[in-house]
Design an enzyme around this catalytic site. Structure first.
Site, PDB file in Angstrom:
ATOM      1  N   PHE A 129       0.864  -1.180   0.000  1.00 18.35           N
ATOM      2  CA  PHE A 129       0.000   0.000   0.000  1.00 18.35           C
ATOM      3  C   PHE A 129       0.896   1.225   0.000  1.00 18.35           C
ATOM      4  CE2 PHE A 129      -2.391   3.491   1.759  1.00 18.35           C
ATOM      5  CZ  PHE A 129      -3.602   3.404   1.085  1.00 18.35           C
ATOM      6  N   ASP A 216       9.452   2.640   1.369  1.00 17.44           N
ATOM      7  CA  ASP A 216       8.286   3.321   1.923  1.00 17.44           C
ATOM      8  C   ASP A 216       8.259   3.051   3.425  1.00 17.44           C
ATOM      9  OD1 ASP A 216       5.762   3.986   2.861  1.00 17.44           O
ATOM     10  OD2 ASP A 216       4.705   3.285   1.086  1.00 17.44           O
ATOM     11  N   LYS A 245       3.125  10.052   8.537  1.00 21.16           N
ATOM     12  CA  LYS A 245       2.521   9.546   9.773  1.00 21.16           C
ATOM     13  C   LYS A 245       3.185  10.067  11.046  1.00 21.16           C
ATOM     14  CE  LYS A 245       0.272   5.457   7.808  1.00 21.16           C
ATOM     15  NZ  LYS A 245      -1.124   5.850   8.048  1.00 21.16           N
TER      16      LYS A 245
END
Length: 406
Positions: A129, A216, A245
């Site tokens: 993702f 990532d 995040k």
């Protein structure tokens, strides 16, 4: 029901929170909840952290935004801090993880064109993702969330996760590959932890072929797995790293870091963003780094993660219906042998916030400041709700509330 003016893209649980402190949230009716999700690995310092609150208030009273037509000293300071922690050379700041990955994709394509490759390709993995913008959605290895948004962006070669041989095979077949984009541990894909040596193997393949290794670290970064960045468990330095995040503890900020040859790809005008690295978000991110360092929270995440992993294996490891319990630091998963979305509501009723991903994986991403007592409470509550759910569904019953705390 009253009409909502929001686009119906979220399926929110029936709760609204009024305030929080540390690892706890209170809803608008005063009920208390232990937060084992931290806004999906965002609030590593917990809620209403005093240093973050003070930084926001102070900076808001001075300067919020000027644009990148002008120098932003806090942006330069943050770039230096984060690059030194990651062993990288330069940084571009944006507003989200998806934007950070878009930046990485653009960088890889420009890198390819600078090497006279007309159709640069990027190897990505199944179950990954990387975001919901069109390019990051195309890179994502989840057909369910791609459906209906075709035509997808071309130029991605998909291989199984944790499969070095498959990466090599793509390299043999296609001469247009310029980069590999991978999560060190999958997040939405079910907290899949690759074999030791996987990232080193990717590093070696990329070095041999002149590709960029792009990691990532949006969910795994900022001390979440027991190191500042998950790639540091293997001593791997990527060419490109993306963050978001936990970098802002709730204030939206993303970052794309580059190293070596990748750091020389962009020139003035290659990329940009109106809100990129404004004074407010950079001030907050610098404060987050300060607090992570002062609290030695990478080490704390490793210790707490081991405590939770050991405890959950003892309480659930032999329960019928539990397939696996795994994790690294405070990124943990309990995988069941059946879909378990009902656990979201059942846990909520017990005053516990969790997540279910990949249909049957309970994902735990608690704040890094979780206390030992709260970690033990999390284990007890989760064990109780999972056992009750498995017993009821094995008996063919509809899962029902299992009690809880006011």
């Amino acid at each position: 029901m009253t009409k909502s003016f929001q686009m119906p893209v979220f399926s929110a649980l029936p709760v609204a929170f009024a305030c929080g402190e540390g690892a706890w949230l209170w809803d608008v009716h005063g009920k208390k909840y232990l937060d084992a999700l931290a806004g999906i690995a965002v609030c590593g310092l917990g809620h209403a952290h005093p240093a973050v609150t003070a930084a926001i208030c102070d900076q808001a009273g001075k300067l919020l935004h000027t644009s990148n037509w002008y120098q932003v000293p806090l942006q330069e300071k943050l770039a230096e801090r984060i690059c030194k922690l990651a062993g990288m050379d330069n940084a571009f700041f944006c507003n989200s993880g998806a934007e950070a990955n878009e930046t990485a994709i653009k960088l890889a394509r420009l890198y390819g064109h600078q090497r006279d490759i007309l159709t640069p390709g990027i190897i990505v993995t199944e179950g990954s993702f990387h975001g919901r913008t069109l390019a990051t959605l195309s890179a994502t290895g989840n057909r369910k969330i791609q459906a209906g948004f075709e035509p997808l962006v071309q130029g991605f070669y998909r291989v199984p996760y944790n499969d070095l041989a498959a990466v090599q095979q793509v390299g043999e077949r296609s001469k247009d590959v310029v980069a590999v984009l991978v999560e060190p541990i999958t997040g939405e894909g079910g907290v899949a932890i690759p074999d030791t040596g996987y990232l080193k193997g990717l590093r070696q393949i990329c070095d041999e072929r002149g590709w960029l290794l792009m990691l990532d670290e949006i969910q795994t970064g900022m001390c979440r797995t027991g190191k500042w960045f998950a790639c540091q468990h293997e001593g791997v330095v990527p060419d490109v790293m993306t963050l978001a995040k936990g970098l802002g503890n709730g204030v939206p900020i993303g970052a794309c870091l580059a190293h070596g040859k990748a750091a020389q790809v962009f020139k003035p005008g290659s990329h940009g963003s109106t809100f990129s690295g404004n004074p407010l978000v950079c001030r907050v991110a610098l404060t987050v780094i300060d607090e992570l360092e002062k609290g030695k929270l990478a080490r704390r995440a490793a210790e707490l993660g081991e405590r939770l992993l050991t405890g959950l294996k003892q309480s659930l490891g032999q329960v019928a219906g539990v397939k696996d319990i795994r994790g690294r630091g405070l990124m943990l998963a309990v995988e069941l042998d059946r879909p378990c979305k009902e656990l979201l509501q059942l846990s909520l009723e017990r005053g516990l916030l969790i997540n279910v991903t990949a249909d049957s994986v309970i994902r735990l991403l608690p704040p890094l400041i979780l206390s030992d007592a709260d970690a033990d409470l999390l284990m007890r509550e989760l064990t109780s709700v999972v056992r009750a759910f498995l017993e009821q569904t094995s008996a063919g019953e509809q899962p029902s509330p299992v009690g809880g705390r006011a």
